[in-house]
Motif scaffolding. Structure first.
Motif, PDB file in Angstrom:
ATOM      1  N   UNK A  28       0.832  -1.199   0.000  1.00 44.85           N
ATOM      2  CA  UNK A  28       0.000   0.000   0.000  1.00 44.85           C
ATOM      3  C   UNK A  28       0.869   1.252   0.000  1.00 44.85           C
ATOM      4  N   UNK A  29       0.536   2.181  -0.872  1.00 42.96           N
ATOM      5  CA  UNK A  29       1.091   3.530  -0.821  1.00 42.96           C
ATOM      6  C   UNK A  29      -0.047   4.444  -0.397  1.00 42.96           C
ATOM      7  N   UNK A  30       0.099   5.091   0.737  1.00 42.44           N
ATOM      8  CA  UNK A  30      -0.913   5.984   1.283  1.00 42.44           C
ATOM      9  C   UNK A  30      -0.588   7.423   0.868  1.00 42.44           C
ATOM     10  N   UNK A  31      -1.430   8.014   0.020  1.00 37.34           N
ATOM     11  CA  UNK A  31      -1.256   9.405  -0.416  1.00 37.34           C
ATOM     12  C   UNK A  31      -2.304  10.255   0.285  1.00 37.34           C
ATOM     13  N   UNK A  32      -1.860  11.147   1.152  1.00 42.82           N
ATOM     14  CA  UNK A  32      -2.802  11.943   1.939  1.00 42.82           C
ATOM     15  C   UNK A  32      -2.217  13.329   2.199  1.00 42.82           C
ATOM     16  N   UNK A  33      -3.066  14.332   2.104  1.00 43.12           N
ATOM     17  CA  UNK A  33      -2.667  15.717   2.356  1.00 43.12           C
ATOM     18  C   UNK A  33      -2.522  16.000   3.844  1.00 43.12           C
ATOM     19  N   UNK A  34      -3.184  15.192   4.674  1.00 42.04           N
ATOM     20  CA  UNK A  34      -3.242  15.393   6.131  1.00 42.04           C
ATOM     21  C   UNK A  34      -3.930  16.696   6.489  1.00 42.04           C
ATOM     22  N   UNK A  35      -5.207  16.791   6.121  1.00 38.06           N
ATOM     23  CA  UNK A  35      -6.041  17.891   6.591  1.00 38.06           C
ATOM     24  C   UNK A  35      -6.452  17.608   8.028  1.00 38.06           C
ATOM     25  N   UNK A  36      -7.369  18.398   8.558  1.00 38.58           N
ATOM     26  CA  UNK A  36      -7.807  18.213   9.945  1.00 38.58           C
ATOM     27  C   UNK A  36      -8.341  16.792  10.199  1.00 38.58           C
ATOM     28  N   UNK A  37      -8.949  16.165   9.185  1.00 38.83           N
ATOM     29  CA  UNK A  37      -9.587  14.857   9.378  1.00 38.83           C
ATOM     30  C   UNK A  37      -8.652  13.692   9.085  1.00 38.83           C
ATOM     31  N   UNK A  38      -7.445  13.978   8.615  1.00 37.11           N
ATOM     32  CA  UNK A  38      -6.479  12.919   8.342  1.00 37.11           C
ATOM     33  C   UNK A  38      -5.510  12.776   9.496  1.00 37.11           C
ATOM     34  N   UNK A  39      -5.340  11.560   9.972  1.00 34.88           N
ATOM     35  CA  UNK A  39      -4.497  11.374  11.147  1.00 34.88           C
ATOM     36  C   UNK A  39      -3.721  10.074  11.024  1.00 34.88           C
ATOM     37  N   UNK A  40      -2.396  10.160  11.053  1.00 34.69           N
ATOM     38  CA  UNK A  40      -1.560   8.975  10.889  1.00 34.69           C
ATOM     39  C   UNK A  40      -1.616   8.045  12.089  1.00 34.69           C
ATOM     40  N   UNK A  43      -3.192   4.718  11.694  1.00 34.34           N
ATOM     41  CA  UNK A  43      -2.447   3.680  10.992  1.00 34.34           C
ATOM     42  C   UNK A  43      -1.250   3.183  11.798  1.00 34.34           C
ATOM     43  N   UNK A  44      -1.215   3.512  13.078  1.00 34.67           N
ATOM     44  CA  UNK A  44      -0.057   3.173  13.907  1.00 34.67           C
ATOM     45  C   UNK A  44       0.214   1.673  13.921  1.00 34.67           C
ATOM     46  N   UNK A  45      -0.843   0.855  13.890  1.00 36.07           N
ATOM     47  CA  UNK A  45      -0.656  -0.597  14.006  1.00 36.07           C
ATOM     48  C   UNK A  45      -0.029  -1.226  12.763  1.00 36.07           C
ATOM     49  N   UNK A  46      -0.048  -0.496  11.633  1.00 32.08           N
ATOM     50  CA  UNK A  46       0.505  -1.057  10.390  1.00 32.08           C
ATOM     51  C   UNK A  46       1.646  -0.234   9.814  1.00 32.08           C
ATOM     52  N   UNK A  47       1.949   0.901  10.417  1.00 29.77           N
ATOM     53  CA  UNK A  47       2.911   1.835   9.818  1.00 29.77           C
ATOM     54  C   UNK A  47       4.332   1.292   9.748  1.00 29.77           C
ATOM     55  N   UNK A  48       4.644   0.278  10.553  1.00 20.89           N
ATOM     56  CA  UNK A  48       5.987  -0.308  10.527  1.00 20.89           C
ATOM     57  C   UNK A  48       6.124  -1.416   9.491  1.00 20.89           C
ATOM     58  N   UNK A  49       5.048  -1.745   8.828  1.00 18.43           N
ATOM     59  CA  UNK A  49       5.099  -2.819   7.839  1.00 18.43           C
ATOM     60  C   UNK A  49       5.966  -2.419   6.641  1.00 18.43           C
ATOM     61  N   UNK A  50       6.732  -3.362   6.129  1.00 20.58           N
ATOM     62  CA  UNK A  50       7.540  -3.115   4.938  1.00 20.58           C
ATOM     63  C   UNK A  50       6.655  -2.936   3.702  1.00 20.58           C
ATOM     64  N   UNK A  51       5.393  -3.315   3.812  1.00 18.73           N
ATOM     65  CA  UNK A  51       4.467  -3.201   2.675  1.00 18.73           C
ATOM     66  C   UNK A  51       3.675  -1.893   2.688  1.00 18.73           C
ATOM     67  N   UNK A  52       4.017  -0.994   3.609  1.00 20.34           N
ATOM     68  CA  UNK A  52       3.297   0.283   3.736  1.00 20.34           C
ATOM     69  C   UNK A  52       4.235   1.452   3.506  1.00 20.34           C
ATOM     70  N   UNK A  53       3.785   2.423   2.690  1.00 20.75           N
ATOM     71  CA  UNK A  53       4.552   3.650   2.435  1.00 20.75           C
ATOM     72  C   UNK A  53       3.606   4.838   2.512  1.00 20.75           C
ATOM     73  N   UNK A  54       4.080   5.934   3.086  1.00 16.41           N
ATOM     74  CA  UNK A  54       3.271   7.148   3.171  1.00 16.41           C
ATOM     75  C   UNK A  54       3.863   8.265   2.339  1.00 16.41           C
ATOM     76  N   UNK A  55       2.992   8.954   1.588  1.00 16.96           N
ATOM     77  CA  UNK A  55       3.371  10.135   0.812  1.00 16.96           C
ATOM     78  C   UNK A  55       2.417  11.274   1.162  1.00 16.96           C
ATOM     79  N   UNK A  56       2.951  12.363   1.765  1.00 16.68           N
ATOM     80  CA  UNK A  56       2.102  13.510   2.077  1.00 16.68           C
ATOM     81  C   UNK A  56       1.989  14.385   0.841  1.00 16.68           C
ATOM     82  N   UNK A  57       0.877  14.225   0.118  1.00 14.71           N
ATOM     83  CA  UNK A  57       0.671  14.886  -1.161  1.00 14.71           C
ATOM     84  C   UNK A  57      -0.791  15.311  -1.288  1.00 14.71           C
TER      85      UNK A  57
END
Length: 377
Positions: A28-40, A43-57
């Motif tokens: 999964x590639x997570x593309x999120x602007x992180x507005x008021x309603x977006x909160x990382x 995703x704390x329980x999966x954020x360390x997975x090698x299959x997860x990437x975050x892009x603030x866009x």
């Protein structure tokens, strides 16, 4: 598969990502602007997975979207990034037009360029899955309408699957063929984005899938929405504001059931098709609030009933009276059905908020203090 999820730090998007990482071998590639309603934190329980990437866009930023597509080479896009609160859209529609319409257009154009450059099975199997809402359909006849003399309920159009409750003389439900009639700036902007997606399929051949869901509820829901708002206000002894008579009817869908449905559609759905996703749980808003109060009384008892906190406030301008989803198509064609009843899902939800009050406080700090929104008309 490698899936690009836009809006993956939001309520539904984070549930989708948690489901993918916890229940599949997909990336999964997570593309999120992180507005008021977006909160990382969601995703704390999966954020360390090698299959997860975050892009603030921001999806409106074409150059950055192009970069993400070129860098990560996704096999499918699940587009959930959207401004989604009706009351906020009444107070400030411009952001909804920008994100939901212009952002979707920008993403579609970037995706079209990316898809055209693909080759072989990578191109053949690519999908663009647009996630929308039942609110684009407007509203439906309300049970109180049948009590008014002279009111005749419409029969379903010939050939349309209306489910057992959509027969002639009974209250109709939204099907995938229901004409659009959005009522709010939010739903109008989502309807616009739906039309864009279908046009990019018809005109350019982009392989798209669309889903329209009913009201979601569950863990990690931002506190401006009805269920978390009522839970948190009740725990603090604050008024529980109910619009009008509280007789507006919604179909309630547990967010983890919705996440399962979305993942099934993106992998098994037929290109160009729309699938309505509902929870088979029509409830009046006042019923939902009463249920929350009663569960809280059981789990966090107090001397005075939580129901005593319920107050009525002026209704929302243009408030739709009833939504109801006929989800027979996705059940028949893809084999999906909700696992949670309203009773099991709402109990899990209340317990989650009781166990995660610190999360609730952190996501509200500096952004929202549960004030009334959308009162302007």
């Amino acid at each position: 598969m490698k899936l690009l999820v836009t809006g993956g730090a939001g309520f539904i998007g984070s549930a989708v990502i948690r489901h993918i990482i916890n229940n599949t071998n997909d990336e999964v590639v997570n593309l999120d602007k992180l507005t008021y309603a977006g909160n990382l934190e969601s995703l704390a329980e999966v954020s360390d997975s090698e299959r997860y990437t975050f892009e603030q866009v921001d999806i409106c930023n074409r150059a950055e979207v192009d970069r993400v597509l070129a860098q990560h080479q996704p096999d499918a896009i699940m587009h959930l990034a959207a401004e989604s609160h009706v009351d906020r859209s009444i107070d400030g529609p411009a952001e909804f037009i920008e994100t939901n319409i212009v952002g979707t257009y920008t993403l579609l154009e970037a995706t079209r360029q990316y898809w055209h450059a693909l080759e072989g099975n990578k191109k053949t199997n690519f999908r663009f899955h647009h996630i929308s809402t039942d609110e684009v359909y407007g509203d439906l006849p309300h049970p109180s309408d049948v009590q008014e003399e002279g009111v005749k309920l419409p029969s379903p159009p010939a050939g349309e699957g209306q489910g057992e409750r959509g027969k002639a003389g009974e209250l109709p439900m939204f099907t995938e063929q229901t004409p659009y009639a959005p009522s709010s700036p939010y739903s109008a902007s989502k309807a616009s984005s739906d039309h864009l997606v279908r046009a990019w399929h018809r005109t350019y051949g982009l392989p798209v899938l669309l889903t329209n869901c009913s009201n979601n509820y569950g863990p990690y829901h931002f506190p401006e929405k009805l269920i978390p708002l009522m839970i948190l206000n009740a725990l603090e002894g604050k008024p529980l504001p109910v619009y009008g008579k509280g007789d507006q009817i919604r179909d309630w869908l547990y967010v983890e059931d919705h996440a399962r449905a979305l993942c099934k559609v993106v992998k098994e759905g037929q290109v160009g098709e729309t699938y309505n996703i509902g929870g088979h749980n029509e409830k009046q808003n006042i019923e939902v609030v009463h249920t929350l109060c009663d569960i809280l009384q059981e789990l966090r008892p107090q001397e005075k009933s939580y129901r005593d906190l319920i107050t009525t406030v002026t209704d929302r301008p243009g408030h739709d009276r009833r939504y109801a989803i006929d989800a027979s198509k996705i059940e028949k064609e893809l084999g999906w059905a909700p696992e949670e009843t309203f009773e099991t899902g709402i109990r899990k939800t209340v317990q989650w908020y009781l166990d995660n009050l610190d999360w609730c406080q952190r996501v509200q700090d500096g952004t929202y203090q549960r004030e009334r929104l959308g009162a302007a008309g």
